[in-house]
Scaffold this active site. Structure first.
Site, PDB file in Angstrom:
ATOM      1  N   ASP A  29       3.670  -7.278   1.740  1.00  0.00           N
ATOM      2  CA  ASP A  29       3.334  -8.542   1.111  1.00  0.00           C
ATOM      3  C   ASP A  29       2.948  -8.290  -0.351  1.00  0.00           C
ATOM      4  OD1 ASP A  29       2.511 -11.360   1.062  1.00  0.00           O
ATOM      5  OD2 ASP A  29       0.466 -10.555   1.016  1.00  0.00           O
ATOM      6  N   LEU A  30       2.909  -9.353  -1.147  1.00  0.00           N
ATOM      7  CA  LEU A  30       2.569  -9.225  -2.563  1.00  0.00           C
ATOM      8  C   LEU A  30       1.194  -9.818  -2.877  1.00  0.00           C
ATOM      9  CD1 LEU A  30       6.058 -10.104  -4.149  1.00  0.00           C
ATOM     10  CD2 LEU A  30       5.093  -7.836  -3.689  1.00  0.00           C
ATOM     11  N   ASP A  31       1.085 -11.159  -2.860  1.00  0.00           N
ATOM     12  CA  ASP A  31      -0.168 -11.821  -3.230  1.00  0.00           C
ATOM     13  C   ASP A  31      -1.303 -11.433  -2.291  1.00  0.00           C
ATOM     14  OD1 ASP A  31       1.053 -13.237  -5.319  1.00  0.00           O
ATOM     15  OD2 ASP A  31       1.648 -14.868  -3.983  1.00  0.00           O
ATOM     16  N   ASP A 199      -2.072  -8.763   3.940  1.00  0.00           N
ATOM     17  CA  ASP A 199      -3.473  -9.175   4.061  1.00  0.00           C
ATOM     18  C   ASP A 199      -3.668 -10.346   5.008  1.00  0.00           C
ATOM     19  OD1 ASP A 199      -4.118 -11.929   2.256  1.00  0.00           O
ATOM     20  OD2 ASP A 199      -2.225 -10.922   1.849  1.00  0.00           O
TER      21      ASP A 199
END
Length: 246
Positions: A29-31, A199
């Site tokens: 994931d990124l954000d 997250d």
């Protein structure tokens, strides 16, 4: 209630064991996994409001703070559920709605969004993000897998990734198993050979489990795991992830 597609193969409450030897690719994931998202969005909304003050003053008066801009953006989720997988379109249409409500020119939505979107790419990575991506990409193909609209090339981390898959382009968001399977295809491996890192307990960890992948939950805030089936591992930082895989 979670959709039935999130039913996992593990019994409720069971604890999985990470099998590092099975990993042939990483999806991540990124954000809020590689950088904190809300400071980035808040700054982008500030820049948007400054632009509106100059180019659409009636809108800037009606939506006089970033909280108001965020509220109308959140309202758009209800008004346009067909755009839930496309955060750029949601933001663009929320700007257009704000302009219409204030009596400004709706066509200003596109240049206003461009200003917002440019600032949205100016993220501040977590201190261990570059080292982690370097560690992972030296060992595995790494696929970015995001429901958001960050561009890894514009952010400056594109060289770490084999592919970057977004819900906007793919058409469905995490936790839908299909987008996880697309990440496996992009890495040219089978889903059970992918370790997904993220997250969000539901969209990332539980979604990956339901897709047949191994999952590591990045839980920097120390939250309680909210579901029955457990991720294969939980880490408090990206550095801890590297130690886990070393």
């Amino acid at each position: 209630m979670l959709p039935s597609s999130l039913d996992t193969h593990q019994s409720p409450g069971s604890a999985a064991t990470l099998d590092v030897g099975r990993i042939r690719a990483i999806s991540i994931d990124l954000d809020d996994t590689l950088w904190p998202i809300w400071p980035t969005i808040a700054k982008a909304e500030e820049v948007l409001l400054q632009w509106l003050t100059l180019h659409a003053p009636a809108t800037a008066r009606l939506f006089a703070n970033t909280e108001a801009l965020r509220a109308i953006r959140n309202q758009m989720v209800t008004l346009r559920p067909d755009l839930v997988h496309d955060l750029s379109a949601l933001r663009l249409e929320s700007i257009r709605l704000a302009l219409v409500q204030a009596g400004d020119e709706p066509a200003l939505a596109e240049p206003a969004f461009d200003v917002f979107f440019d600032q949205r790419q100016r993220v501040e990575l977590f201190d261990d993000a570059h080292d982690t991506l370097a560690f992972l990409s030296a060992r595995y193909p790494v696929v970015a897998l995001s429901n958001g609209n960050a561009d890894v090339q514009r952010v400056g981390i594109g060289h770490y990734f084999t592919a970057s898959i977004h819900a906007k382009e793919f058409g469905v968001p995490k936790p839908d198993a299909r987008i996880f399977h697309e990440a496996a295809r992009a890495a040219q491996v089978q889903p059970h050979e992918v370790l997904h890192v993220g997250d969000d307990a539901t969209a990332d960890a539980l979604g990956a489990l339901a897709a047949g992948m191994q999952a590591v939950w990045l839980n920097a805030a120390g939250h309680e795991w909210p579901h029955g089936s457990q991720p294969h591992a939980t880490v408090g930082s990206l550095s801890e992830l590297c130690r886990l895989l070393a």
